[in-house]
Design a protein around this motif. Sequence first.
Motif, PDB file in Angstrom:
ATOM      1  N   GLN A 117       0.864  -1.168   0.000  1.00  0.00           N
ATOM      2  CA  GLN A 117       0.000   0.000   0.000  1.00  0.00           C
ATOM      3  C   GLN A 117       0.901   1.219   0.000  1.00  0.00           C
ATOM      4  N   LYS A 118       0.306   2.372   0.140  1.00  0.00           N
ATOM      5  CA  LYS A 118       1.100   3.587   0.082  1.00  0.00           C
ATOM      6  C   LYS A 118       2.217   3.573   1.124  1.00  0.00           C
ATOM      7  N   GLY A 119       3.441   3.785   0.672  1.00  0.00           N
ATOM      8  CA  GLY A 119       4.564   3.825   1.596  1.00  0.00           C
ATOM      9  C   GLY A 119       4.956   2.469   2.145  1.00  0.00           C
ATOM     10  N   ARG A 120       4.454   1.425   1.510  1.00  0.00           N
ATOM     11  CA  ARG A 120       4.789   0.074   1.981  1.00  0.00           C
ATOM     12  C   ARG A 120       4.954  -0.841   0.774  1.00  0.00           C
ATOM     13  N   TYR A 121       6.106  -1.448   0.664  1.00  0.00           N
ATOM     14  CA  TYR A 121       6.394  -2.287  -0.491  1.00  0.00           C
ATOM     15  C   TYR A 121       7.062  -3.563  -0.034  1.00  0.00           C
ATOM     16  N   ARG A 122       7.092  -4.530  -0.916  1.00  0.00           N
ATOM     17  CA  ARG A 122       7.747  -5.789  -0.570  1.00  0.00           C
ATOM     18  C   ARG A 122       9.253  -5.666  -0.708  1.00  0.00           C
ATOM     19  N   GLN A 123       9.663  -4.967  -1.742  1.00  0.00           N
ATOM     20  CA  GLN A 123      11.059  -4.545  -1.749  1.00  0.00           C
ATOM     21  C   GLN A 123      11.054  -3.043  -1.515  1.00  0.00           C
ATOM     22  N   PHE A 124      11.614  -2.636  -0.408  1.00  0.00           N
ATOM     23  CA  PHE A 124      11.688  -1.211  -0.120  1.00  0.00           C
ATOM     24  C   PHE A 124      13.122  -0.896   0.269  1.00  0.00           C
ATOM     25  N   HIS A 125      13.390   0.341   0.559  1.00  0.00           N
ATOM     26  CA  HIS A 125      14.773   0.714   0.841  1.00  0.00           C
ATOM     27  C   HIS A 125      14.876   1.437   2.170  1.00  0.00           C
ATOM     28  N   GLN A 126      15.957   1.168   2.839  1.00  0.00           N
ATOM     29  CA  GLN A 126      16.183   1.849   4.104  1.00  0.00           C
ATOM     30  C   GLN A 126      17.565   2.475   4.120  1.00  0.00           C
ATOM     31  N   ILE A 127      17.670   3.530   4.910  1.00  0.00           N
ATOM     32  CA  ILE A 127      18.979   3.994   5.328  1.00  0.00           C
ATOM     33  C   ILE A 127      19.091   3.602   6.786  1.00  0.00           C
ATOM     34  N   ASP A 128      20.308   3.330   7.194  1.00  0.00           N
ATOM     35  CA  ASP A 128      20.480   2.660   8.461  1.00  0.00           C
ATOM     36  C   ASP A 128      21.746   3.173   9.135  1.00  0.00           C
ATOM     37  N   ILE A 129      21.633   3.431  10.423  1.00  0.00           N
ATOM     38  CA  ILE A 129      22.782   3.933  11.171  1.00  0.00           C
ATOM     39  C   ILE A 129      22.938   3.097  12.428  1.00  0.00           C
ATOM     40  N   GLU A 130      24.142   2.603  12.648  1.00  0.00           N
ATOM     41  CA  GLU A 130      24.377   1.780  13.832  1.00  0.00           C
ATOM     42  C   GLU A 130      25.616   2.291  14.550  1.00  0.00           C
ATOM     43  N   LEU A 131      25.488   2.453  15.847  1.00  0.00           N
ATOM     44  CA  LEU A 131      26.622   2.866  16.672  1.00  0.00           C
ATOM     45  C   LEU A 131      26.872   1.744  17.662  1.00  0.00           C
ATOM     46  N   ILE A 132      27.939   1.007  17.417  1.00  0.00           N
ATOM     47  CA  ILE A 132      28.168  -0.237  18.146  1.00  0.00           C
ATOM     48  C   ILE A 132      29.344  -0.083  19.103  1.00  0.00           C
ATOM     49  N   GLY A 133      29.107  -0.424  20.340  1.00  0.00           N
ATOM     50  CA  GLY A 133      30.178  -0.379  21.325  1.00  0.00           C
ATOM     51  C   GLY A 133      29.830   0.380  22.591  1.00  0.00           C
ATOM     52  N   PRO A 134      29.483   1.656  22.475  1.00  0.00           N
ATOM     53  CA  PRO A 134      29.247   2.435  23.681  1.00  0.00           C
ATOM     54  C   PRO A 134      27.960   2.030  24.395  1.00  0.00           C
TER      55      PRO A 134
END
Length: 411
Positions: A117-134
Amino acid sequence: MTDIQPARGTHDLIGEDQRRHHHVVETARHVSGCYGFEEWITPIFEDTRVFSRTLGETSDVVTKEMYTFEDRGGDSITLRPEATAGVCRALVTNGLTQSLPRKVFCSGPMFRYERPQKGRYRQFHQIDIELIGPSEPLADAEVIACGWNILKALGVHADTVLELNTLGDQDSRAAYREALVEYFTAHKGGLSPDSLVRLERNPMRILDSKEEQDRKIVAGAPTIQPHLTEAAAAFYTKVQEYLTRFGVPFRENPRIVRGLDYYSHTAFEFVTSKLGSQGTVMAGGRYDGLVAEMGGPATPAVGLAAGVERLAMLLDAAPLAPAPVAVVPIGDEAEAAAIGILQSLRAAGIRAEMSYRGNLRRRMERANKIEARAAVILGPDDLMQGVAQVKDLKTGAQEAVAIPDIAAYLT
RNA sequence: GUGACUGUAGCCCAAUGGUAAGGCGCGGGACUGUGAUUCCCGUCACUCGGGUUCGAUUCCCGACAGUCACACCA
C-alpha cells in the motif's frame, strides 16, 4: 503490452522517483558522515538464522514476512528484512568486536512479504545507522541527533515529531511485563481478539494497539516508569538531557513498542502526520543483546533505520534533473567537428549531448525536450570561421563563440 | 491476513449490449541554418478465464493486478 508484470510490491525508480530516492540516500550518507559514520555494504541475503534468531520468534517479521528459500546447496537463505542483524553479523564475522566503537552507515533494499500500500512495499529501501560499542546514553542521543539532522537536511522535519520511550533493562522489563499481564488479564473481557493473542505472546504490544476498544483499557494500563530499575531510570533521564543538549525536540510516548524484539532501554520513532497510517518514517533504539546473540561478545549498540520511499514522498519538490548542453551540428561535416566539441565539453565536466539524427529543426526540438540550457549550433559557415553559435535556450540570446572557448563560455 | 474501490493505447482519460472518442507522447509534413506557438497526416487500447446473450469492452461470477484503508511496520 506484455503479460510480464513487475513482481508484486516492487517498483522501478525512474526519472523523478529516482532523483528523490537518490537525494534521500545521498543526504543521509553525507549527514551521517559528518557524525563519523562510515559506510558498510553488507549482503542483501543472509543465512536465515541471522534473522530468525534475533528479531524475535513471535514478531510479525519472522513469523510471516520473511522471504526465505533454500538455495541449491540446501542452505536456508533469507532476503534481509532489516539491516541491523546483518551489520551485527558482519561485525562478528570480521572480528571487529575487537575494535570498538564502530559507527556504521548502510543503505539498500529490504524485503518483507506484506500487502503493498502507500509507503509500503515488498522490496523497499532503508537507510540505516548503527553505533556499536558504547553503552553510554550519550550514544543513544547522538544517533537520534544524527537522524534528526538527516530529516532537517531533507527539509521534512517540520511535520515530524520524535516520540521517545524506554523499554528498560532486563529486570525492568520482566517486572513490567508481569504488571501488564496482571492488568490486561483483569480486563480480558474488553480486549480485542488481536490483543488477546498479544496477551499470550507479547503483552507489551497491546500498548501499541489502535483498536478503539483496546485504547480505553490501554489508557489505564500501568506505565513502565514505576518498574524501572534505578539504573534504567537514570539512563533514560540522561538520554533526554543529552537530546536537549543536541538540540533535538522530543515528546515522551510511553506507548511506543518496537516491532522487533531485540530492543532495550531507548526506543523511538519519528512520526509524521502526512503519510496516513504509514507515519513512522524513522525509528530505532538500543539493542544491547543482539551482538551476543549473533555469537559475539556482549556488545552494546544503538541504531536507527528510515524508509527511503517514505522520506522521498515527504520531499517538497523533486530535485531537478541537471540541464545538459545540446550540441547541434548541421550536416555531416559539421557533425564530425561537433564530436570534438562534445568531448571537450564533457572533459570540462559539462553534461553535453548530441542527438543521433535529424535536421536542425528536429535537433532544436530535441534540445528543448531534454531541457537543455544551451545549444551549441555548428553549421558549415560557422565551421569555416572556427566558431559555433551558442544559444541560451532560456533567453533565446545567441552568440558566436570561438570553438576552443566554448567549454569555458558554458562553465 | 481483512476490507473497499478500480482495471480501455507508452501516459491521462470518454462513451457504448452491435469491437471505441479525445488529449499528451511518438513518427512524418507545412518550415531545405534555429526550439517551447500553430496547422495537417500517421501511430497505438478494451487485464485474463468462465457465465448470461444472436452478439459482452459494457451485465454477472472468479482469477490476477493496481490503489487506498485496517492489522502490522520503515
